[in-house]
Write a protein that holds these residues in place. Structure first.
Motif, PDB file in Angstrom:
ATOM      1  N   ALA A 274      29.975 -84.070   1.257  1.00 17.85           N
ATOM      2  CA  ALA A 274      29.372 -83.466   0.061  1.00 17.85           C
ATOM      3  C   ALA A 274      27.894 -83.847  -0.008  1.00 17.85           C
ATOM      4  O   ALA A 274      27.483 -84.888   0.525  1.00 17.85           O
ATOM      5  CB  ALA A 274      30.090 -83.920  -1.198  1.00 17.85           C
ATOM      6  N   VAL A 275      27.118 -82.991  -0.653  1.00 13.83           N
ATOM      7  CA  VAL A 275      25.684 -83.262  -0.858  1.00 13.83           C
ATOM      8  C   VAL A 275      25.352 -82.914  -2.300  1.00 13.83           C
ATOM      9  O   VAL A 275      25.643 -81.802  -2.754  1.00 13.83           O
ATOM     10  CB  VAL A 275      24.794 -82.393   0.063  1.00 13.83           C
ATOM     11  CG1 VAL A 275      23.325 -82.783  -0.102  1.00 13.83           C
ATOM     12  CG2 VAL A 275      25.199 -82.524   1.515  1.00 13.83           C
TER      13      VAL A 275
ATOM     14  N   TRP B  35      29.902 -70.118  14.627  1.00 11.37           N
ATOM     15  CA  TRP B  35      30.668 -70.954  13.697  1.00 11.37           C
ATOM     16  C   TRP B  35      30.341 -70.600  12.252  1.00 11.37           C
ATOM     17  O   TRP B  35      29.170 -70.570  11.857  1.00 11.37           O
ATOM     18  CB  TRP B  35      30.331 -72.434  13.919  1.00 11.37           C
ATOM     19  CG  TRP B  35      30.555 -72.891  15.322  1.00 11.37           C
ATOM     20  CD1 TRP B  35      31.743 -72.903  16.005  1.00 11.37           C
ATOM     21  CD2 TRP B  35      29.558 -73.379  16.239  1.00 11.37           C
ATOM     22  NE1 TRP B  35      31.543 -73.375  17.284  1.00 11.37           N
ATOM     23  CE2 TRP B  35      30.212 -73.671  17.447  1.00 11.37           C
ATOM     24  CE3 TRP B  35      28.179 -73.602  16.158  1.00 11.37           C
ATOM     25  CZ2 TRP B  35      29.549 -74.171  18.560  1.00 11.37           C
ATOM     26  CZ3 TRP B  35      27.505 -74.102  17.262  1.00 11.37           C
ATOM     27  CH2 TRP B  35      28.189 -74.383  18.432  1.00 11.37           C
ATOM     28  N   HIS B  36      31.404 -70.375  11.448  1.00 11.28           N
ATOM     29  CA  HIS B  36      31.183 -70.157  10.013  1.00 11.28           C
ATOM     30  C   HIS B  36      30.600 -71.431   9.384  1.00 11.28           C
ATOM     31  O   HIS B  36      30.770 -72.526   9.919  1.00 11.28           O
ATOM     32  CB  HIS B  36      32.507 -69.841   9.310  1.00 11.28           C
ATOM     33  CG  HIS B  36      33.152 -68.564   9.778  1.00 11.28           C
ATOM     34  ND1 HIS B  36      32.469 -67.375   9.847  1.00 11.28           N
ATOM     35  CD2 HIS B  36      34.419 -68.311  10.183  1.00 11.28           C
ATOM     36  CE1 HIS B  36      33.281 -66.434  10.281  1.00 11.28           C
ATOM     37  NE2 HIS B  36      34.474 -66.971  10.499  1.00 11.28           N
ATOM     38  N   ARG B  37      29.945 -71.247   8.240  1.00  9.23           N
ATOM     39  CA  ARG B  37      29.419 -72.401   7.488  1.00  9.23           C
ATOM     40  C   ARG B  37      29.744 -72.221   6.006  1.00  9.23           C
ATOM     41  O   ARG B  37      28.857 -72.060   5.179  1.00  9.23           O
ATOM     42  CB  ARG B  37      27.900 -72.518   7.709  1.00  9.23           C
ATOM     43  CG  ARG B  37      27.272 -73.856   7.323  1.00  9.23           C
ATOM     44  CD  ARG B  37      26.037 -73.686   6.461  1.00  9.23           C
ATOM     45  NE  ARG B  37      26.335 -73.097   5.170  1.00  9.23           N
ATOM     46  CZ  ARG B  37      25.409 -72.797   4.261  1.00  9.23           C
ATOM     47  NH1 ARG B  37      24.132 -72.989   4.491  1.00  9.23           N
ATOM     48  NH2 ARG B  37      25.752 -72.263   3.089  1.00  9.23           N
ATOM     49  N   LYS B  38      31.041 -72.257   5.685  1.00 11.36           N
ATOM     50  CA  LYS B  38      31.441 -72.064   4.281  1.00 11.36           C
ATOM     51  C   LYS B  38      31.133 -73.341   3.488  1.00 11.36           C
ATOM     52  O   LYS B  38      31.453 -74.446   3.922  1.00 11.36           O
ATOM     53  CB  LYS B  38      32.944 -71.765   4.186  1.00 11.36           C
ATOM     54  CG  LYS B  38      33.386 -70.502   4.907  1.00 11.36           C
ATOM     55  CD  LYS B  38      34.863 -70.201   4.664  1.00 11.36           C
ATOM     56  CE  LYS B  38      35.829 -71.275   5.099  1.00 11.36           C
ATOM     57  NZ  LYS B  38      35.810 -71.603   6.533  1.00 11.36           N
ATOM     58  N   THR B  39      30.552 -73.125   2.321  1.00 11.43           N
ATOM     59  CA  THR B  39      30.182 -74.260   1.464  1.00 11.43           C
ATOM     60  C   THR B  39      30.514 -73.902   0.020  1.00 11.43           C
ATOM     61  O   THR B  39      30.228 -72.782  -0.419  1.00 11.43           O
ATOM     62  CB  THR B  39      28.660 -74.534   1.569  1.00 11.43           C
ATOM     63  OG1 THR B  39      28.314 -74.689   2.943  1.00 11.43           O
ATOM     64  CG2 THR B  39      28.247 -75.787   0.804  1.00 11.43           C
TER      65      THR B  39
ATOM     66  N   LYS C 169      23.677 -82.610   7.669  1.00  9.31           N
ATOM     67  CA  LYS C 169      24.762 -82.087   8.508  1.00  9.31           C
ATOM     68  C   LYS C 169      25.961 -83.013   8.370  1.00  9.31           C
ATOM     69  O   LYS C 169      25.834 -84.134   7.885  1.00  9.31           O
ATOM     70  CB  LYS C 169      24.295 -82.030   9.966  1.00  9.31           C
ATOM     71  CG  LYS C 169      23.149 -81.034  10.185  1.00  9.31           C
ATOM     72  CD  LYS C 169      22.620 -81.030  11.591  1.00  9.31           C
ATOM     73  CE  LYS C 169      21.549 -82.064  11.815  1.00  9.31           C
ATOM     74  NZ  LYS C 169      20.237 -81.749  11.288  1.00  9.31           N
ATOM     75  N   GLY C 170      27.112 -82.535   8.823  1.00  9.29           N
ATOM     76  CA  GLY C 170      28.285 -83.416   8.765  1.00  9.29           C
ATOM     77  C   GLY C 170      29.557 -82.614   8.910  1.00  9.29           C
ATOM     78  O   GLY C 170      29.542 -81.378   8.908  1.00  9.29           O
TER      79      GLY C 170
ATOM     80  N   ILE D   5      30.076 -78.921  -1.213  1.00 12.19           N
ATOM     81  CA  ILE D   5      31.114 -79.489  -0.332  1.00 12.19           C
ATOM     82  C   ILE D   5      31.219 -78.607   0.898  1.00 12.19           C
ATOM     83  O   ILE D   5      31.401 -77.394   0.780  1.00 12.19           O
ATOM     84  CB  ILE D   5      32.514 -79.511  -1.006  1.00 12.19           C
ATOM     85  CG1 ILE D   5      32.432 -80.085  -2.389  1.00 12.19           C
ATOM     86  CG2 ILE D   5      33.543 -80.279  -0.163  1.00 12.19           C
ATOM     87  CD1 ILE D   5      32.455 -79.018  -3.444  1.00 12.19           C
ATOM     88  N   PHE D   6      31.119 -79.198   2.065  1.00  7.49           N
ATOM     89  CA  PHE D   6      31.230 -78.427   3.308  1.00  7.49           C
ATOM     90  C   PHE D   6      32.707 -78.113   3.571  1.00  7.49           C
ATOM     91  O   PHE D   6      33.520 -79.034   3.702  1.00  7.49           O
ATOM     92  CB  PHE D   6      30.707 -79.219   4.502  1.00  7.49           C
ATOM     93  CG  PHE D   6      29.268 -79.667   4.431  1.00  7.49           C
ATOM     94  CD1 PHE D   6      28.393 -79.179   3.461  1.00  7.49           C
ATOM     95  CD2 PHE D   6      28.772 -80.577   5.375  1.00  7.49           C
ATOM     96  CE1 PHE D   6      27.068 -79.597   3.427  1.00  7.49           C
ATOM     97  CE2 PHE D   6      27.453 -80.999   5.333  1.00  7.49           C
ATOM     98  CZ  PHE D   6      26.597 -80.516   4.364  1.00  7.49           C
ATOM     99  N   LEU D   7      33.035 -76.816   3.688  1.00 10.61           N
ATOM    100  CA  LEU D   7      34.400 -76.428   4.072  1.00 10.61           C
ATOM    101  C   LEU D   7      34.525 -76.317   5.587  1.00 10.61           C
ATOM    102  O   LEU D   7      35.634 -76.266   6.129  1.00 10.61           O
ATOM    103  CB  LEU D   7      34.797 -75.097   3.441  1.00 10.61           C
ATOM    104  CG  LEU D   7      34.935 -75.056   1.921  1.00 10.61           C
ATOM    105  CD1 LEU D   7      35.472 -73.700   1.479  1.00 10.61           C
ATOM    106  CD2 LEU D   7      35.845 -76.169   1.413  1.00 10.61           C
ATOM    107  N   ASP D   8      33.385 -76.222   6.279  1.00 10.67           N
ATOM    108  CA  ASP D   8      33.333 -76.224   7.746  1.00 10.67           C
ATOM    109  C   ASP D   8      32.360 -77.313   8.149  1.00 10.67           C
ATOM    110  O   ASP D   8      31.532 -77.743   7.343  1.00 10.67           O
ATOM    111  CB  ASP D   8      32.771 -74.893   8.277  1.00 10.67           C
ATOM    112  CG  ASP D   8      33.642 -73.706   7.933  1.00 10.67           C
ATOM    113  OD1 ASP D   8      34.840 -73.742   8.271  1.00 10.67           O
ATOM    114  OD2 ASP D   8      33.122 -72.739   7.329  1.00 10.67           O
ATOM    115  N   GLU D   9      32.424 -77.694   9.424  1.00 11.82           N
ATOM    116  CA  GLU D   9      31.383 -78.604   9.915  1.00 11.82           C
ATOM    117  C   GLU D   9      30.036 -77.902   9.783  1.00 11.82           C
ATOM    118  O   GLU D   9      29.922 -76.701  10.062  1.00 11.82           O
ATOM    119  CB  GLU D   9      31.637 -78.937  11.386  1.00 11.82           C
ATOM    120  CG  GLU D   9      30.597 -79.899  11.920  1.00 11.82           C
ATOM    121  CD  GLU D   9      30.621 -80.042  13.428  1.00 11.82           C
ATOM    122  OE1 GLU D   9      31.720 -80.139  14.006  1.00 11.82           O
ATOM    123  OE2 GLU D   9      29.521 -80.045  14.009  1.00 11.82           O
TER     124      GLU D   9
END
Ligand code: SIN
Ligand code: MN
Length: 275
Positions: free
Chosen positions: A196-197, A214-218, A190-191, A132-136
């Motif tokens: 979610a993926v 940009w952070h990329r928290k997942t 991306k999204g 699940i992406f927490l950031d874009e």
């Protein structure tokens, strides 16, 4: 929530499926609000990058944080994996990957099942991640990269890389990746936050360092069919869980409902009560 026949066919063909807008802006805000306190935790489950103090991975957060405890039993995450595997699942691993702006480091090319097999003696590739992406996630902040269809190759030869990053990983060599990419190409899902993926345990994947601002928290839930539980306990419990009970899902709006509570056995305040 049920995956359609078309979605199941896409997953079978490509080895991954993107579920846009699976979580609302409000739900993502609730999940993000917990991250600073998790990052401040000084405990072995919160691992740092090799070259900085940025959080690389916070493992097992569902066992000490009340919000993530609910996420780990969320029907929108557990449901699709149960449907694909056609069996109840347990939590093999749960983590938040930080991929911090400027500092987030590489994830080498690998199949997750290589680690689950070699380190944990998981019998079959009947386990997978839902992220699940927490950031874009965009093309600049180190998105996951997949080789579509690579899951069909089954378990590939792997070497154990214990030096590139702070996370020992069974990795694919360059010749193998080159051959697979010639056939399947590379995609980078991306999204916006809330996407979610879900991807197969044999999907060959990686991600580049994050040089963007940009952070990329997942968040990753690694869910395993209950009959396929691991047989070897070589890794720390927070990296390979030993509770093989089927996950009982909460209701769909559990993140928004403050009255829903799940036990958090690894919470420090709970330990204090026990001693
Ligand atoms: C993983 O492969 O387990 C994580 C990759 C990433 O977060 O980029
Ligand atoms: Mn992986």
């Amino acid at each position: 929530m049920k995956l359609t026949r078309e979605q199941l066919e896409t997953f079978d063909r490509d080895g991954y499926l993107i579920l846009p807008d699976l979580f609302s802006t409000e739900e993502i805000k609730i999940l993000n609000a917990e991250v600073p306190s998790i990052y401040k935790e000084n405990r072995p489950e919160v691992t740092r990058e090799k070259n900085s103090e940025e959080v690389r991975t916070a493992f097992g957060t569902h066992l000490y944080n009340k919000t993530y405890a609910k996420l780990a039993k969320h029907p929108r995450l557990v449901g699709p994996v149960v449907q694909i595997l056609n069996e109840q699942v347990y939590m093999h691993q749960f983590k938040i990957n930080g991929k911090a702006a400027f500092k987030g480091e590489v994830w080498q090319w690998h199949q997750d099942y290589a680690t689950w097999k070699n380190d944990d003696d998981m019998p079959e590739a009947r386990a997978m991640n839902i992220a699940i992406f927490l950031d874009e996630v965009n093309e600049f902040n180190g998105p996951l990269m997949f080789i579509p269809g690579s899951h069909k190759k089954g378990v590939l030869d792997a070497f154990h890389d214990t030096s590139t990053t702070n996370y020992p990983l069974w990795c694919c060599d360059e010749a193998t990746v080159t051959k697979l990419v010639e056939r399947g190409g590379i995609v980078a899902p991306k999204g916006k936050a809330g996407t979610a993926v879900v991807f197969h345990g044999c999907m060959v994947h990686c991600s580049s360092p994050n040089l963007s601002p940009w952070h990329r928290k997942t968040v990753y839930l690694s869910l395993c069919a209950v009959t396929n539980h691991i047989r070897q306990y070589k890794r720390a419990e927070y990296r390979a869980h030993r509770d093989f009970k089927a996950i009982e899902c909460l209701k769909d709006d559990c993140l928004l409902d403050g009255s829903v509570e799940v036990p958090t056995p690894w919470a420090l305040e709970d330990n204090t009560v026990l001693t």
